[in-house]
Design a protein around this motif. Structure first.
Motif, short mmCIF file in Angstrom:
data_model
loop_
_atom_site.label_atom_id
_atom_site.label_comp_id
_atom_site.label_asym_id
_atom_site.label_seq_id
_atom_site.Cartn_x
_atom_site.Cartn_y
_atom_site.Cartn_z
N GLY A 275 0.69 -0.97 0.07
CA GLY A 275 -0.04 -0.07 0.00
C GLY A 275 0.91 1.20 0.01
N GLY A 276 0.08 2.37 -0.05
CA GLY A 276 1.04 3.67 -0.06
C GLY A 276 0.03 4.73 -0.59
N LEU A 277 0.70 5.67 -0.70
CA LEU A 277 0.16 7.04 -1.22
C LEU A 277 0.11 7.10 -2.71
CD1 LEU A 277 -1.40 9.84 -0.80
CD2 LEU A 277 0.70 10.81 -0.58
N VAL A 278 -0.96 7.40 -3.48
CA VAL A 278 -0.99 7.15 -5.22
C VAL A 278 -1.93 8.65 -5.45
CG1 VAL A 278 -2.55 5.50 -5.47
CG2 VAL A 278 -0.92 5.73 -7.11
N GLN A 279 -1.65 8.96 -6.50
CA GLN A 279 -2.43 10.01 -7.14
C GLN A 279 -3.53 9.36 -7.87
OE1 GLN A 279 -0.20 12.66 -9.70
NE2 GLN A 279 0.52 13.95 -7.85
N PRO A 280 -4.75 9.99 -8.05
CA PRO A 280 -5.75 9.47 -8.92
C PRO A 280 -5.42 8.99 -10.16
CG PRO A 280 -6.61 11.47 -7.60
CD PRO A 280 -4.99 11.17 -7.29
N GLY A 281 -5.80 7.83 -10.59
CA GLY A 281 -5.17 7.34 -12.09
C GLY A 281 -4.00 6.50 -11.80
N GLY A 282 -3.40 6.48 -10.71
CA GLY A 282 -2.23 5.67 -10.63
C GLY A 282 -2.32 4.24 -10.16
N SER A 283 -1.53 3.42 -9.89
CA SER A 283 -1.69 2.18 -9.81
C SER A 283 -0.90 1.72 -8.56
CB SER A 283 -1.19 1.16 -11.04
OG SER A 283 -1.78 1.52 -12.17
N SER B 264 -5.96 2.47 -12.51
CA SER B 264 -6.94 3.67 -12.45
C SER B 264 -7.72 4.01 -11.00
CB SER B 264 -8.07 3.23 -13.31
OG SER B 264 -7.43 2.93 -14.72
N LEU B 265 -6.71 4.20 -10.22
CA LEU B 265 -7.22 4.16 -8.72
C LEU B 265 -7.83 5.39 -8.55
CD1 LEU B 265 -4.22 2.81 -6.84
CD2 LEU B 265 -6.64 2.05 -6.82
N LYS B 266 -9.06 5.37 -7.70
CA LYS B 266 -9.93 6.81 -7.47
C LYS B 266 -9.66 6.90 -6.03
CE LYS B 266 -13.20 4.57 -10.87
NZ LYS B 266 -14.57 4.60 -11.34
N PRO B 267 -10.22 8.42 -5.65
CA PRO B 267 -10.04 8.56 -4.24
C PRO B 267 -11.11 7.62 -3.46
CG PRO B 267 -10.30 10.66 -5.50
CD PRO B 267 -10.25 9.29 -6.39
N GLY C 216 -5.08 -10.24 9.22
CA GLY C 216 -3.87 -9.39 9.41
C GLY C 216 -3.96 -8.22 9.78
N GLN C 217 -2.74 -7.20 9.63
CA GLN C 217 -2.76 -5.88 9.88
C GLN C 217 -3.06 -5.16 8.80
OE1 GLN C 217 0.11 -7.57 8.85
NE2 GLN C 217 0.71 -6.13 7.32
N GLY C 218 -3.28 -5.55 7.79
CA GLY C 218 -3.78 -4.75 6.54
C GLY C 218 -2.67 -3.92 6.04
N THR C 219 -3.06 -3.19 4.91
CA THR C 219 -2.11 -2.38 4.12
C THR C 219 -2.86 -1.09 4.05
OG1 THR C 219 -0.44 -1.88 2.56
CG2 THR C 219 -2.21 -3.40 1.86
N GLN C 220 -2.36 0.12 4.07
CA GLN C 220 -3.01 1.40 3.91
C GLN C 220 -3.17 1.75 2.63
OE1 GLN C 220 -5.20 3.58 5.92
NE2 GLN C 220 -5.73 4.34 3.68
N VAL C 221 -4.09 1.78 1.73
CA VAL C 221 -4.01 2.52 0.53
C VAL C 221 -4.79 4.05 0.36
CG1 VAL C 221 -4.81 2.39 -1.93
CG2 VAL C 221 -4.01 0.58 -0.77
N THR C 222 -4.18 4.80 0.23
CA THR C 222 -4.57 6.31 0.05
C THR C 222 -4.55 6.81 -1.23
OG1 THR C 222 -3.97 6.73 2.32
CG2 THR C 222 -4.58 8.60 1.10
N VAL C 223 -5.39 7.45 -1.89
CA VAL C 223 -5.49 7.86 -3.32
C VAL C 223 -5.76 9.46 -2.98
CG1 VAL C 223 -6.37 7.65 -5.63
CG2 VAL C 223 -6.26 5.51 -4.16
N SER C 224 -4.83 10.17 -3.58
CA SER C 224 -5.23 11.74 -3.19
C SER C 224 -4.22 12.45 -4.04
CB SER C 224 -5.09 11.99 -2.00
OG SER C 224 -5.13 13.35 -1.62
N SER C 225 -4.81 13.66 -4.49
CA SER C 225 -3.75 14.23 -5.33
C SER C 225 -3.06 15.42 -4.34
CB SER C 225 -4.46 15.14 -6.30
OG SER C 225 -5.56 15.85 -5.79
#
Length: 117
Positions: A9-17, A85-88, A108-117
Motif C-alpha cells: 500500500g501507499g499514497l498514490v495520485q488518482p489514476g495511478g496503480s 486507475s485508482l480513485k479517491p 492481518g494488519q492490513g495495508t493502507q491505500v490512500t488515493v489523493s492528489s
C-alpha cells in the motif's frame, strides 16, 4: 499458526496503480480460495475480489471491476491485487483472507491505500 501479511500500500495520485501482496503461512494456500477486502474510514469491511483455489475463477465488486485484478502464486504462498486507475474512493485499509467471501482466519494488519492528489 496462520499468518496473513499484507503489503504494497501507499499514497498514490488518482489514476495511478499499486500492487498489493498477501504473504501467507501456516496453511496450505493451494487448498483455499482467497479474497481481498477493504475497509474505508467509518465504513464496514467490503469484499473486493476473490479467486478460487485453482486460480481459474475470479469475481470482483462492481466498484472495482475492470480496474483491479486478483491473482495468486501458490509456490510463493502469495496472493496479489493489482489496482489500476485508482480513485479517491478506493482509499481504505486492504486485507486478505482465505475463503470465498467468508474469512477463514484471523485478520492481518492490513495495508493502507490512500488515493489523493
Amino acid at each position: 499458526q496462520v499468518q496473513l501479511v499484507e503489503s504494497g500500500g501507499g499514497l498514490v495520485q488518482p489514476g495511478g496503480s499499486l500492487r498489493l501482496s498477501c504473504v501467507t503461512s501456516g496453511f496450505t494456500l493451494s487448498n483455499y480460495a482467497m479474497s481481498w477486502y477493504r475497509q474505508a474510514p467509518g465504513k464496514g469491511r467490503e469484499l473486493v475480489a476473490v479467486i478460487n483455489a485453482t486460480g481459474v475463477t475470479t469475481n470482483y465488486a462492481t466498484s472495482v471491476k475492470g480496474r483491479f485484478t486478483i491473482s495468486r502464486q501458490d509456490a510463493k504462498n502469495t496472493v496479489y491485487l493489482q489496482m489500476n486507475s485508482l480513485k479517491p474512493e478506493d482509499t481504505a485499509v486492504y486485507y486478505c483472507n482465505a475463503g470465498w467471501g467468508a474469512h477463514m482466519f484471523a485478520w492481518g494488519q492490513g495495508t493502507q491505500v490512500t488515493v489523493s492528489s
